[in-house]
Design a protein around this motif. Sequence first.
Motif, PDB file in Angstrom:
ATOM      1  N   LEU A  49      42.633 -41.853  14.891  1.00 15.08           N
ATOM      2  CA  LEU A  49      41.884 -40.637  14.593  1.00 15.08           C
ATOM      3  C   LEU A  49      40.404 -40.758  14.943  1.00 15.08           C
ATOM      4  O   LEU A  49      39.828 -39.868  15.572  1.00 15.08           O
ATOM      5  CB  LEU A  49      42.023 -40.282  13.109  1.00 15.08           C
ATOM      6  CG  LEU A  49      41.348 -38.990  12.657  1.00 15.08           C
ATOM      7  CD1 LEU A  49      42.023 -37.781  13.295  1.00 15.08           C
ATOM      8  CD2 LEU A  49      41.395 -38.878  11.139  1.00 15.08           C
ATOM      9  N   LEU A  50      39.768 -41.858  14.524  1.00 12.40           N
ATOM     10  CA  LEU A  50      38.318 -41.983  14.642  1.00 12.40           C
ATOM     11  C   LEU A  50      37.854 -43.100  15.570  1.00 12.40           C
ATOM     12  O   LEU A  50      36.665 -43.265  15.798  1.00 12.40           O
ATOM     13  CB  LEU A  50      37.717 -42.183  13.243  1.00 12.40           C
ATOM     14  CG  LEU A  50      38.040 -41.062  12.252  1.00 12.40           C
ATOM     15  CD1 LEU A  50      37.695 -41.477  10.833  1.00 12.40           C
ATOM     16  CD2 LEU A  50      37.311 -39.790  12.633  1.00 12.40           C
ATOM     17  N   GLY A  51      38.794 -43.903  16.066  1.00 11.64           N
ATOM     18  CA  GLY A  51      38.442 -44.950  17.014  1.00 11.64           C
ATOM     19  C   GLY A  51      37.918 -46.233  16.396  1.00 11.64           C
ATOM     20  O   GLY A  51      37.547 -47.151  17.115  1.00 11.64           O
ATOM     21  N   THR A  52      37.878 -46.322  15.080  1.00 14.00           N
ATOM     22  CA  THR A  52      37.375 -47.517  14.410  1.00 14.00           C
ATOM     23  C   THR A  52      37.920 -47.604  12.990  1.00 14.00           C
ATOM     24  O   THR A  52      38.362 -46.612  12.426  1.00 14.00           O
ATOM     25  CB  THR A  52      35.831 -47.525  14.356  1.00 14.00           C
ATOM     26  OG1 THR A  52      35.390 -48.761  13.778  1.00 14.00           O
ATOM     27  CG2 THR A  52      35.288 -46.377  13.538  1.00 14.00           C
ATOM     28  N   ILE A  98      26.445 -36.524   2.625  1.00 21.26           N
ATOM     29  CA  ILE A  98      25.905 -37.236   3.777  1.00 21.26           C
ATOM     30  C   ILE A  98      25.427 -36.218   4.804  1.00 21.26           C
ATOM     31  O   ILE A  98      26.157 -35.282   5.154  1.00 21.26           O
ATOM     32  CB  ILE A  98      26.980 -38.161   4.385  1.00 21.26           C
ATOM     33  CG1 ILE A  98      27.390 -39.212   3.336  1.00 21.26           C
ATOM     34  CG2 ILE A  98      26.487 -38.813   5.663  1.00 21.26           C
ATOM     35  CD1 ILE A  98      28.620 -39.980   3.679  1.00 21.26           C
ATOM     36  N   ALA A  99      24.208 -36.408   5.277  1.00 18.72           N
ATOM     37  CA  ALA A  99      23.636 -35.476   6.268  1.00 18.72           C
ATOM     38  C   ALA A  99      24.472 -35.469   7.545  1.00 18.72           C
ATOM     39  O   ALA A  99      25.013 -36.494   7.949  1.00 18.72           O
ATOM     40  CB  ALA A  99      22.200 -35.887   6.584  1.00 18.72           C
ATOM     41  N   ASP A 100      24.569 -34.310   8.149  1.00 20.24           N
ATOM     42  CA  ASP A 100      25.266 -34.134   9.435  1.00 20.24           C
ATOM     43  C   ASP A 100      26.734 -34.558   9.393  1.00 20.24           C
ATOM     44  O   ASP A 100      27.237 -35.185  10.322  1.00 20.24           O
ATOM     45  CB  ASP A 100      24.541 -34.878  10.554  1.00 20.24           C
ATOM     46  CG  ASP A 100      23.107 -34.416  10.714  1.00 20.24           C
ATOM     47  OD1 ASP A 100      22.876 -33.192  10.584  1.00 20.24           O
ATOM     48  OD2 ASP A 100      22.222 -35.260  10.954  1.00 20.24           O
ATOM     49  N   LYS A 122      32.810 -38.742   8.714  1.00 19.57           N
ATOM     50  CA  LYS A 122      32.195 -39.142   9.976  1.00 19.57           C
ATOM     51  C   LYS A 122      30.893 -38.388  10.126  1.00 19.57           C
ATOM     52  O   LYS A 122      30.836 -37.168   9.972  1.00 19.57           O
ATOM     53  CB  LYS A 122      33.115 -38.828  11.152  1.00 19.57           C
ATOM     54  CG  LYS A 122      32.556 -39.317  12.476  1.00 19.57           C
ATOM     55  CD  LYS A 122      33.571 -39.147  13.586  1.00 19.57           C
ATOM     56  CE  LYS A 122      33.079 -39.847  14.823  1.00 19.57           C
ATOM     57  NZ  LYS A 122      32.576 -38.983  15.830  1.00 19.57           N
ATOM     58  N   SER A 123      29.830 -39.131  10.411  1.00 18.38           N
ATOM     59  CA  SER A 123      28.514 -38.550  10.642  1.00 18.38           C
ATOM     60  C   SER A 123      27.887 -39.311  11.808  1.00 18.38           C
ATOM     61  O   SER A 123      27.560 -40.496  11.675  1.00 18.38           O
ATOM     62  CB  SER A 123      27.635 -38.681   9.396  1.00 18.38           C
ATOM     63  OG  SER A 123      26.340 -38.201   9.662  1.00 18.38           O
ATOM     64  N   GLY A 124      27.779 -38.641  12.941  1.00 20.97           N
ATOM     65  CA  GLY A 124      27.282 -39.319  14.139  1.00 20.97           C
ATOM     66  C   GLY A 124      28.232 -40.431  14.531  1.00 20.97           C
ATOM     67  O   GLY A 124      29.428 -40.225  14.630  1.00 20.97           O
ATOM     68  N   ASP A 125      27.689 -41.636  14.715  1.00 20.19           N
ATOM     69  CA  ASP A 125      28.517 -42.793  15.071  1.00 20.19           C
ATOM     70  C   ASP A 125      28.931 -43.598  13.852  1.00 20.19           C
ATOM     71  O   ASP A 125      29.527 -44.659  13.986  1.00 20.19           O
ATOM     72  CB  ASP A 125      27.745 -43.710  16.034  1.00 20.19           C
ATOM     73  CG  ASP A 125      27.542 -43.066  17.395  1.00 20.19           C
ATOM     74  OD1 ASP A 125      28.325 -42.165  17.742  1.00 20.19           O
ATOM     75  OD2 ASP A 125      26.596 -43.466  18.103  1.00 20.19           O
ATOM     76  N   GLN A 126      28.619 -43.106  12.659  1.00 21.88           N
ATOM     77  CA  GLN A 126      28.908 -43.846  11.448  1.00 21.88           C
ATOM     78  C   GLN A 126      30.101 -43.253  10.703  1.00 21.88           C
ATOM     79  O   GLN A 126      30.361 -42.059  10.768  1.00 21.88           O
ATOM     80  CB  GLN A 126      27.700 -43.857  10.522  1.00 21.88           C
ATOM     81  CG  GLN A 126      26.525 -44.653  11.080  1.00 21.88           C
ATOM     82  CD  GLN A 126      25.393 -44.693  10.076  1.00 21.88           C
ATOM     83  OE1 GLN A 126      24.840 -43.654   9.751  1.00 21.88           O
ATOM     84  NE2 GLN A 126      25.076 -45.884   9.592  1.00 21.88           N
ATOM     85  N   LEU A 127      30.788 -44.134   9.967  1.00 25.47           N
ATOM     86  CA  LEU A 127      31.931 -43.740   9.162  1.00 25.47           C
ATOM     87  C   LEU A 127      31.684 -44.227   7.734  1.00 25.47           C
ATOM     88  O   LEU A 127      31.388 -45.398   7.508  1.00 25.47           O
ATOM     89  CB  LEU A 127      33.207 -44.369   9.727  1.00 25.47           C
ATOM     90  CG  LEU A 127      34.540 -43.907   9.168  1.00 25.47           C
ATOM     91  CD1 LEU A 127      34.720 -42.405   9.368  1.00 25.47           C
ATOM     92  CD2 LEU A 127      35.677 -44.652   9.835  1.00 25.47           C
ATOM     93  N   PHE A 128      31.782 -43.306   6.783  1.00 27.69           N
ATOM     94  CA  PHE A 128      31.549 -43.615   5.379  1.00 27.69           C
ATOM     95  C   PHE A 128      32.834 -43.369   4.602  1.00 27.69           C
ATOM     96  O   PHE A 128      33.636 -42.527   4.980  1.00 27.69           O
ATOM     97  CB  PHE A 128      30.430 -42.729   4.815  1.00 27.69           C
ATOM     98  CG  PHE A 128      29.125 -42.890   5.537  1.00 27.69           C
ATOM     99  CD1 PHE A 128      28.240 -43.881   5.157  1.00 27.69           C
ATOM    100  CD2 PHE A 128      28.794 -42.049   6.589  1.00 27.69           C
ATOM    101  CE1 PHE A 128      27.033 -44.028   5.823  1.00 27.69           C
ATOM    102  CE2 PHE A 128      27.594 -42.192   7.252  1.00 27.69           C
ATOM    103  CZ  PHE A 128      26.705 -43.190   6.875  1.00 27.69           C
ATOM    104  N   LYS A 129      33.002 -44.108   3.499  1.00 33.08           N
ATOM    105  CA  LYS A 129      34.212 -43.910   2.701  1.00 33.08           C
ATOM    106  C   LYS A 129      33.919 -44.078   1.226  1.00 33.08           C
ATOM    107  O   LYS A 129      32.923 -44.673   0.822  1.00 33.08           O
ATOM    108  CB  LYS A 129      35.312 -44.880   3.120  1.00 33.08           C
ATOM    109  CG  LYS A 129      35.103 -46.304   2.661  1.00 33.08           C
ATOM    110  CD  LYS A 129      36.293 -47.166   3.016  1.00 33.08           C
ATOM    111  CE  LYS A 129      36.043 -48.597   2.539  1.00 33.08           C
ATOM    112  NZ  LYS A 129      37.146 -49.468   2.871  1.00 33.08           N
ATOM    113  N   THR A 130      34.824 -43.542   0.451  1.00 33.07           N
ATOM    114  CA  THR A 130      34.873 -43.794  -0.989  1.00 33.07           C
ATOM    115  C   THR A 130      36.332 -43.630  -1.403  1.00 33.07           C
ATOM    116  O   THR A 130      37.119 -43.039  -0.674  1.00 33.07           O
ATOM    117  CB  THR A 130      33.929 -42.855  -1.778  1.00 33.07           C
ATOM    118  OG1 THR A 130      33.781 -43.363  -3.092  1.00 33.07           O
ATOM    119  CG2 THR A 130      34.467 -41.444  -1.835  1.00 33.07           C
ATOM    120  N   ALA A 131      36.685 -44.177  -2.552  1.00 37.30           N
ATOM    121  CA  ALA A 131      38.085 -44.128  -2.996  1.00 37.30           C
ATOM    122  C   ALA A 131      38.163 -43.850  -4.492  1.00 37.30           C
ATOM    123  O   ALA A 131      37.227 -44.146  -5.237  1.00 37.30           O
ATOM    124  CB  ALA A 131      38.786 -45.441  -2.677  1.00 37.30           C
TER     125      ALA A 131
END
Length: 149
Positions: free
Chosen positions: A48-51, A81-83, A128-137
């Motif tokens: 899905l996201l490549g990483t 998260i912005a953007d 997903k924001s720009g080239d970054q991926l953030f998570k929480t659970a």
Amino acid sequence: MSLTRRTVIKNTVVAGLAAMVGMPKLLLAAWPENAFKAKSMEEALTALLGTTESEQGDIVIKAPEIAENGAVVPVTVTSNIADTESISIIVPHNPQPLVASFDLKDSEPFVSVRIKMAKTSDIVALVKSGDQLFKTAKEVKVTIGGCGG
């Protein structure tokens, strides 16, 4: 009603039906089939996201701590998260972990869905924001017949 008017109405209905028949193919053209068919969280993320690389982010998951019916679990995800470009929801212990993915460019970073859960598991929200991926659970316990599990 004149013959010409009937012809116009008939042709409009036929054209509308023809468009509807072809529409699902157009809507599903960009569907990430491999991600939704993946058998693990890592496979789904890569497809899905490549990483699979992510860091903790300011994401809020609202879901019940105990779900008496795993077939209908209400989940709301809000990204601070912005953007924010997309929000994806994964349940690692489901047979197919990727539950939902939403592209949100220029939209409110908020989704609300009802998901299926096979058994007690974390619900993982990825942003997903720009080239970054953030998570929480957040862990949700699924009971069988309301008896705990």
